[in-house]
Design a protein around this motif. Structure first.
Motif, mmCIF file in Angstrom:
data_model
loop_
_atom_site.group_PDB
_atom_site.id
_atom_site.type_symbol
_atom_site.label_atom_id
_atom_site.label_comp_id
_atom_site.label_asym_id
_atom_site.label_seq_id
_atom_site.Cartn_x
_atom_site.Cartn_y
_atom_site.Cartn_z
ATOM 1 N N UNK A 1 1.035 -1.271 0.037
ATOM 2 C CA UNK A 1 0.157 0.219 -0.007
ATOM 3 C C UNK A 1 0.734 1.234 0.020
ATOM 4 N N UNK A 2 2.113 1.222 0.456
ATOM 5 C CA UNK A 2 3.002 2.387 0.807
ATOM 6 C C UNK A 2 3.544 2.644 -0.555
ATOM 7 N N UNK A 3 4.070 1.819 -1.180
ATOM 8 C CA UNK A 3 5.013 1.995 -2.305
ATOM 9 C C UNK A 3 4.543 2.659 -3.456
ATOM 10 N N UNK A 4 3.151 2.342 -3.897
ATOM 11 C CA UNK A 4 2.701 2.993 -5.218
ATOM 12 C C UNK A 4 2.649 4.606 -4.783
ATOM 13 N N UNK A 5 2.264 5.107 -3.832
ATOM 14 C CA UNK A 5 2.364 6.509 -3.189
ATOM 15 C C UNK A 5 3.596 7.146 -3.231
ATOM 16 N N UNK A 6 4.461 6.453 -2.794
ATOM 17 C CA UNK A 6 6.013 6.997 -2.722
ATOM 18 C C UNK A 6 6.449 7.180 -4.095
ATOM 19 N N UNK A 7 6.361 6.094 -5.007
ATOM 20 C CA UNK A 7 6.575 6.149 -6.410
ATOM 21 C C UNK A 7 5.845 7.372 -7.128
ATOM 22 N N UNK A 8 4.704 7.475 -6.834
ATOM 23 C CA UNK A 8 4.046 8.622 -7.617
ATOM 24 C C UNK A 8 4.452 10.000 -7.201
ATOM 25 N N UNK A 9 4.883 10.022 -5.887
ATOM 26 C CA UNK A 9 5.276 11.283 -5.321
ATOM 27 C C UNK A 9 6.893 11.383 -6.125
#
Length: 412
Positions: free
Chosen positions: A140-148
């Motif tokens: 759940x965390x990784x996609x948001x960090x990648x998008x950021x």
């Protein structure tokens, strides 16, 4: 001259080419995964044909990677009538060769990671190996960090030292309106985690986690959606325990209903987690937690029945296995949710939700109504923080009414 590769596979001639010495091992691997005899024959034959093609095209074993499989399939379609499953069979062969270090690390040969992907992979490794977070949390965390990072740096070099509070605020302001409230809160949590990680590594001099805006939300806005006891009884009674799948699903549903386990906790249970002598179960919870729970008699009997009469033969140590090849443990919580959803549909039950978490809420609600304290409920459910359990204080409306103080002067 016929050549026997496996008890169920006979080739018209001995295998040739760079893969010849590994065809038998590949056949054994496929057999252990529970594939049917017909599927086993197809996969072994295409492996033997692929090996002969590699020899004719002068490709040695260490040089094999997925592009060769694609080229071979194009060649094959021109000379042999294609069969459904040829491509999947060849990919399983490539995967087998890679897992056994017989070919180069072809996953790295396909495409080098972008700068953003490299940073994201390092962060993912940190969450898994240093923080010991659950796999579901990492996913759940990784996609948001990648998008950021993509929003800040695009396809170019990632210079974390150049990040500032404005970058963080702008990203949240753009993304939050597009997301459901829970997703928006998860996004801000992921960003705080990542920015704390960059400060920990020394990539940023300021702790930018403090710059992540707070997503407005009322504490405990809604009552948990719990499946009622009568629907649980109806669901369990509807399971056909004369079948192998029925034995498995019945044991899974009992674990959810009696112990309130999360779907991921059920999926990750291993044979060594069951202590039959003391009647205890070792549950792998969030953030690497281990929670020892007593194993109720009916749950123990259901699990024993599945292990003795319903569980397929497999080298996997997972308790619950897929019913169809490949016979392995479930990949994660989604598989358990799927079992719940299909079981509810077959039983014709209109439950509050279609997922597994409603059993967890149902157990907590019933415990509260039977006098259990919030501390006892939190201990059983493996809550790390007491505040997580307080949401159930909103459930028992009737019990709360008995605590209401009469209005001064009485009713008019």
């Amino acid at each position: 001259m016929k050549y026997i590769v496996h008890d169920q596979v006979v080739l018209s001639r001995p295998p040739e080419g760079p893969l010849a010495a590994h065809i038998v091992s590949f056949a054994n691997s496929i057999s252990e995964q529970g594939y049917s005899a017909q599927s086993l024959k197809q996969q072994v034959r295409i492996a033997a044909d692929f090996s002969r093609w590699l020899e004719r095209t002068e490709i040695d074993l260490r040089s094999v990677y997925p592009e060769h499989a694609i080229r071979y399939l194009r060649y094959r379609v021109r000379h042999v009538r294609p069969c459904h499953g040829d491509r999947a069979a060849l990919l399983r062969l490539i995967d087998f060769l890679g897992r056994n270090c017989l070919i180069a690390d072809w996953k790295m040969l396909v495409r080098l990671p972008t700068p953003v992907e490299s940073v994201t992979q390092a962060y993912e490794t940190y969450l898994r190996e240093v923080r010991a977070l659950a796999g579901a949390t990492i996913v759940h965390y990784v996609p948001f960090v990648k998008a950021f990072l993509e929003d800040c740096f695009g396809d170019g070099r990632v210079r974390l030292s150049r990040l500032c509070a404005g970058d963080v605020v702008r990203f949240v302001q753009r993304q939050a309106p597009r997301l459901h409230l829970k997703q928006a809160k998860l996004m801000t949590t992921a960003l705080r985690s990542f920015l704390g990680y960059t400060c920990y590594r020394g990539d940023t001099t300021l702790d930018l986690a403090a710059a992540v805006p707070v997503v407005a939300n009322w504490s405990m806005p809604s009552i948990p959606r719990a499946i009622p006891p009568e629907q649980i009884r109806q669901l369990l009674a509807s399971i056909d325990r004369q079948t192998m799948v029925g034995l498995r699903d019945y044991a899974i549903l009992l674990l959810l209903a009696r112990l309130g386990l999360r779907a991921g906790e059920v999926a990750s249970l291993e044979l060594d987690d069951i202590d039959w002598n003391t009647g205890h179960l070792n549950v792998h919870g969030k953030s690497g937690q281990h929670n020892g729970l007593p194993l109720p008699t009916d749950v123990g009997r259901a699990m024993a029945a599945y292990l003795q009469h319903g569980r397929p033969h497999s080298s996997s140590r997972r308790v619950f296995l897929r019913a169809m090849a490949p016979i392995t443990g479930f990949r994660g919580a989604c598989a358990i949710d799927s079992i719940v959803r299909h079981s509810l549909q077959r039983a014709g039950i209109d439950a509050p939700t279609t997922g597994a978490h409603q059993f967890r809420h149902g157990l907590a609600t019933e415990m509260l109504r039977h006098g259990a304290s919030l501390g006892e409920i939190g201990e059983l459910l493996g809550h790390r923080h007491p505040q997580t359990t307080t949401i159930y204080a909103k459930v028992d409306i009737e019990a709360l009414r008995t605590l209401a103080v009469p209005w001064p002067g009485g009713m008019r």
